[in-house]
Design an enzyme around this catalytic site. Structure first.
Site, PDB file in Angstrom:
ATOM      1  N   ASP A  70     -43.223   4.491  14.257  1.00  0.00           N
ATOM      2  CA  ASP A  70     -42.477   4.192  15.490  1.00  0.00           C
ATOM      3  C   ASP A  70     -43.433   4.109  16.682  1.00  0.00           C
ATOM      4  O   ASP A  70     -43.165   4.652  17.746  1.00  0.00           O
ATOM      5  CB  ASP A  70     -41.402   5.256  15.730  1.00  0.00           C
ATOM      6  CG  ASP A  70     -40.292   4.742  16.651  1.00  0.00           C
ATOM      7  OD1 ASP A  70     -40.169   3.508  16.809  1.00  0.00           O
ATOM      8  OD2 ASP A  70     -39.570   5.567  17.216  1.00  0.00           O
ATOM      9  N   LYS A 114     -37.630  18.820  24.485  1.00  0.00           N
ATOM     10  CA  LYS A 114     -36.812  17.777  23.862  1.00  0.00           C
ATOM     11  C   LYS A 114     -35.700  18.443  23.058  1.00  0.00           C
ATOM     12  O   LYS A 114     -35.957  19.190  22.112  1.00  0.00           O
ATOM     13  CB  LYS A 114     -37.673  16.881  22.978  1.00  0.00           C
ATOM     14  CG  LYS A 114     -36.927  15.691  22.410  1.00  0.00           C
ATOM     15  CD  LYS A 114     -37.872  14.611  21.894  1.00  0.00           C
ATOM     16  CE  LYS A 114     -38.623  15.007  20.678  1.00  0.00           C
ATOM     17  NZ  LYS A 114     -39.339  13.858  20.062  1.00  0.00           N
ATOM     18  N   GLN A 144     -34.222  10.013  28.121  1.00  0.00           N
ATOM     19  CA  GLN A 144     -33.337  10.079  26.966  1.00  0.00           C
ATOM     20  C   GLN A 144     -33.935   9.232  25.856  1.00  0.00           C
ATOM     21  O   GLN A 144     -34.372   8.107  26.084  1.00  0.00           O
ATOM     22  CB  GLN A 144     -31.947   9.540  27.334  1.00  0.00           C
ATOM     23  CG  GLN A 144     -30.939   9.553  26.203  1.00  0.00           C
ATOM     24  CD  GLN A 144     -30.303  10.913  25.999  1.00  0.00           C
ATOM     25  OE1 GLN A 144     -30.270  11.728  26.911  1.00  0.00           O
ATOM     26  NE2 GLN A 144     -29.798  11.162  24.810  1.00  0.00           N
ATOM     27  N   GLY A 145     -33.993   9.764  24.653  1.00  0.00           N
ATOM     28  CA  GLY A 145     -34.490   9.017  23.505  1.00  0.00           C
ATOM     29  C   GLY A 145     -33.543   9.119  22.337  1.00  0.00           C
ATOM     30  O   GLY A 145     -32.434   9.633  22.454  1.00  0.00           O
ATOM     31  N   GLY A 146     -33.993   8.593  21.177  1.00  0.00           N
ATOM     32  CA  GLY A 146     -33.138   8.631  19.997  1.00  0.00           C
ATOM     33  C   GLY A 146     -32.860  10.045  19.533  1.00  0.00           C
ATOM     34  O   GLY A 146     -31.823  10.325  18.958  1.00  0.00           O
ATOM     35  N   PHE A 147     -33.814  10.969  19.735  1.00  0.00           N
ATOM     36  CA  PHE A 147     -33.637  12.373  19.350  1.00  0.00           C
ATOM     37  C   PHE A 147     -32.653  13.060  20.288  1.00  0.00           C
ATOM     38  O   PHE A 147     -31.807  13.837  19.852  1.00  0.00           O
ATOM     39  CB  PHE A 147     -35.000  13.064  19.390  1.00  0.00           C
ATOM     40  CG  PHE A 147     -35.001  14.474  18.882  1.00  0.00           C
ATOM     41  CD1 PHE A 147     -35.258  14.747  17.555  1.00  0.00           C
ATOM     42  CD2 PHE A 147     -34.747  15.532  19.739  1.00  0.00           C
ATOM     43  CE1 PHE A 147     -35.268  16.051  17.085  1.00  0.00           C
ATOM     44  CE2 PHE A 147     -34.761  16.841  19.284  1.00  0.00           C
ATOM     45  CZ  PHE A 147     -35.019  17.089  17.950  1.00  0.00           C
ATOM     46  N   VAL A 171     -34.728  14.745  27.227  1.00  0.00           N
ATOM     47  CA  VAL A 171     -35.970  15.479  27.444  1.00  0.00           C
ATOM     48  C   VAL A 171     -35.919  16.081  28.847  1.00  0.00           C
ATOM     49  O   VAL A 171     -35.599  15.388  29.816  1.00  0.00           O
ATOM     50  CB  VAL A 171     -37.195  14.562  27.299  1.00  0.00           C
ATOM     51  CG1 VAL A 171     -38.480  15.363  27.497  1.00  0.00           C
ATOM     52  CG2 VAL A 171     -37.202  13.890  25.940  1.00  0.00           C
TER      53      VAL A 171
END
Length: 690
Positions: free
Chosen positions: A499, A402, A382-385, A388
């Site tokens: 980033d 993603k 899990q990321g900011g976007f 996945v």
């Protein structure tokens, strides 16, 4: 109060019920915030109720609830305050029965909204918001193969063809044990279906198009794990495995066809007669099946012919194809020229906003099948976007998918930015973007699959870090440096990543470093050296001081991030979570050791030997040069690559890095710092590589 997680201590902030209204000991129910921004109530650590969506959805909060999300170096949490610019006093109570209640002080009762509210007891507080509302909103209240009916008492009954798993627990109205089949399935055409009307089905089933009701039943019979199906006249929906959260007479208008053994048709209780197919109906459907199959076959042949004819006409008219089938696409043989230059049109309130990306666009339905309907078992992280997932194509090839989450702070602009940038870049140290999907509200990017996960999975884990010996770490450092140098100097576009961090460095099966996540990247013009922004994005601990305090960014911003990453790789410690003496960060500790000629103490002991010591001390020097406070003092990435590869040239002494002591951090915090807009603090590393 806070609801969420303390990053430094690992503590979870939650709201816990009392045992009873008289006993204030910790009870069975807790109200929490999950990492996916959903609210939930747990009972004895088991999920009892969930919001089903991000707290950002206004339907979750009443007119007087003010939910705000905070994600910084102290923690990830939700704050609940006052709403609608009113000085109203509210309180949130997790009661001993499992109800989450919000109350408002009675003094505002004259408002029309409050006049319609419910007065709670004889107190001065009005009940204005409550979850879960109906009993059937409780997650899996009736267990597997149970149906909830809030209009009946008891609320739970087994589906037709099933009996309670534990009769004793059901007599006590403890239904979580669920139900079991009376008779095992035959797993073939001998199974039958019972019809239950007016139901609501669980979310995210498998949906098929182009089938009639008979074809839908056939598809379910093909798979022994298919427990039921729904046909609404247009689409066929298959429900796999154990059925949970079935609601009966709760407002749903769906007919649910429940799969049972054929012998169960003779055992159905009288209460279900009106919901069960008669043998006459079954005979009619079997006759219809026999007579319909030839017609379906002829129509299928005609449809295939019409499809190829349509494609041929499009080709002659010069039209472009969209919505490719991901499952049958072969990335190993097809190049970017296939279906390239596809354009996507997004019509906003300000007019038409068109953009083009030189990569294939795939259909959402094919992506859904490749990920098994975005099954949690295929989730990589899990990321900011957003989350996945791992996807698998028909030829066995694996890809990383993603998917933008609705609770993400990023959106179409970040996706457009990443798609248009990476599609134009070619370098062995940049992750390869294979395609994308933009369909209705869905925004998805498809990448090459990285089986060795991301860099932070190794260097910050006590067990896994031993896998990366000195040679492998040098190989990764040099690969990242070459990738950043390409972005700054050798690509046809000068790109600032903004980033760069350990979780955005992916590793392939040969441990080649691949820079990923270009959603925050910016393009510089030919003579442009610096830019300013009012929207600071990135991750704390990796952002340069001039970017955090003034919104200024340049190629030196990426150099700063690379320096932090270099020191993290050498020490196997995170910059943001490491504390030593008066230093707030790993950079401060490195600076103190440098001044005391003890820089070798910074290096992870598993890397130290006589052959690597001198080179590792040189790398620390390079890292400290990259994180100097003034951007003008930092080297360019071209200089960095030269210093890493040439062991003969003497290196200059670094100046004090930024954010290394308590005093200069507090000084920086007093400046008019711009708000951080990124939610990209969480890494995307989880159980499996992507």
């Amino acid at each position: 109060m806070k609801l969420g997680h303390d990053v430094k201590t690992g503590q979870t902030w939650s709201l816990t019920s009392w045992v009873s209204s008289e006993d204030p000991s910790p009870g069975a129910f807790s109200f929490k915030l999950h990492e996916n921004l959903k609210l939930s109530i747990t009972k004895d650590s088991q999920e009892y109720w969930t919001s089903g969506q991000s707290f950002l959805d206004k339907s979750l909060s009443g007119n007087f609830s003010n939910f705000s999300y905070v994600n910084d170096e102290n923690g990830t949490y939700l704050k609940i305050g006052r709403g609608n610019n009113m000085s109203s006093l509210t309180r949130l109570v997790m009661d001993s029965s499992g109800k989450l209640n919000q109350y408002l002080l009675k003094q505002y009762e004259e408002s029309r909204f409050y006049e319609e509210s419910q007065l709670y007891g004889e107190s001065q507080w009005l009940l204005i918001w409550q979850q879960p509302k109906p009993t059937c909103d409780v997650f899996a209240l009736c267990g597997s193969f149970g149906a909830c009916n809030s209009m009946e008492s008891p609320n739970c009954n087994c589906l037709p063809g099933f009996l309670p798993n534990s009769s004793r627990e059901w007599r006590l109205q403890k239904w979580s044990s669920g139900c079991l089949r009376n008779t095992p399935l035959q797993c073939g055409s001998k199974d039958r279906f019972l019809v239950m009307e007016n139901v609501t089905i669980p979310l995210y089933p498998i949906t098929l198009v182009g089938l009639n009701v008979i074809g839908c039943e056939i598809e379910c019979l093909k798979d022994c794990s298919c427990s039921a199906y729904v046909y609404d006249g247009r689409e066929c929906t298959l429900l796999m495995g154990e059925l949970q959260n079935i609601v009966h007479n709760g407002g749903g208008k769906i007919e649910l066809f429940i799969r049972v053994a054929a012998s169960e048709l003779e055992k159905i209780d009288g209460d279900f007669i009106d919901m069960t197919l008669s043998s006459n109906s079954r005979d009619k459907r079997e006759v219809a099946l026999i007579t319909t199959l030839p017609v379906i076959f002829i129509m299928l042949i005609f449809s295939i012919f019409a499809f190829f004819l349509w494609r041929k006409k499009l080709k002659h008219r010069g039209k472009k194809e969209t919505g490719l089938d991901l499952l049958s696409f072969d990335f190993s043989t097809k190049t970017r020229a296939v279906n390239s230059d596809l354009s996507y049109e997004n019509k906003s309130a300000n007019g038409d906003n068109k953009w083009e990306a030189e990569l294939p666009f795939f259909s959402f339905s094919s992506i859904s099948v490749a990920t098994d309907n975005f099954n949690e078992a295929n989730k990589l992280g899990q990321g900011g976007f957003g989350p996945v997932y791992k996807g698998k194509l028909l030829n066995g090839q694996e890809v990383a998918i993603k998917r933008l989450s609705r609770g993400s702070g990023q959106g179409l602009e970040e996706l457009k930015n990443e798609a248009t940038l990476i599609a134009k870049l070619q370098h062995r140290n940049l992750v390869r973007l294979l395609g994308c999907c933009i369909e209705d509200e869905e925004k998805i990017l498809i990448y090459e699959y990285m089986p060795n996960k991301s860099l932070d999975f190794f260097i910050f884990d006590a067990k896994n870090k031993s896998i990366l010996d000195w040679e492998k770490r040098v190989y990764i450092i040099e690969g990242v440096a070459q990738g950043v140098l390409y972005l700054h100097q050798h690509s046809r576009l000068r790109i600032i990543h903004r980033d760069l961090k350990a979780s955005n460095i992916l590793l392939d099966n040969q441990m080649n470093a691949k820079i990923s996540d270009f959603g925050m990247a910016r393009i510089f013009g030919g003579n442009e050296l610096q830019a300013n922004t009012s929207r600071v994005v990135g991750t704390y601990g990796y952002m340069s001081p001039e970017y955090v305090t003034e919104g200024l960014f340049s190629i030196k911003s990426d150099v700063f991030s690379f320096g932090v990453l270099l020191i993290e790789i050498l020490s196997s410690k995170r910059n943001t979570t490491y504390h030593f003496a008066d230093s707030l960060t790993l950079l401060g500790h490195a600076w103190n050791l440098w001044n005391c000629d003890k820089e070798h103490e910074l290096i992870d002991p598993i890397l130290l030997d006589s052959s690597s010591l001198s080179k590792s001390l040189r790398y620390i020097n390079v890292g400290l040069l990259c994180v100097q406070e003034l951007a003008s003092d930092r080297p360019t990435m071209s200089d960095v690559v030269g210093m890493l590869s040439n062991e003969v040239t003497a290196l200059p002494s670094p100046k004090q890095p930024a954010f290394c002591t308590r005093s200069n951090v507090e000084k920086a915090s007093t400046l008019n710092r711009l708000p951080i807009a990124s939610t990209n603090y969480v890494t995307i590393t989880s159980i499996e590589g992507r």
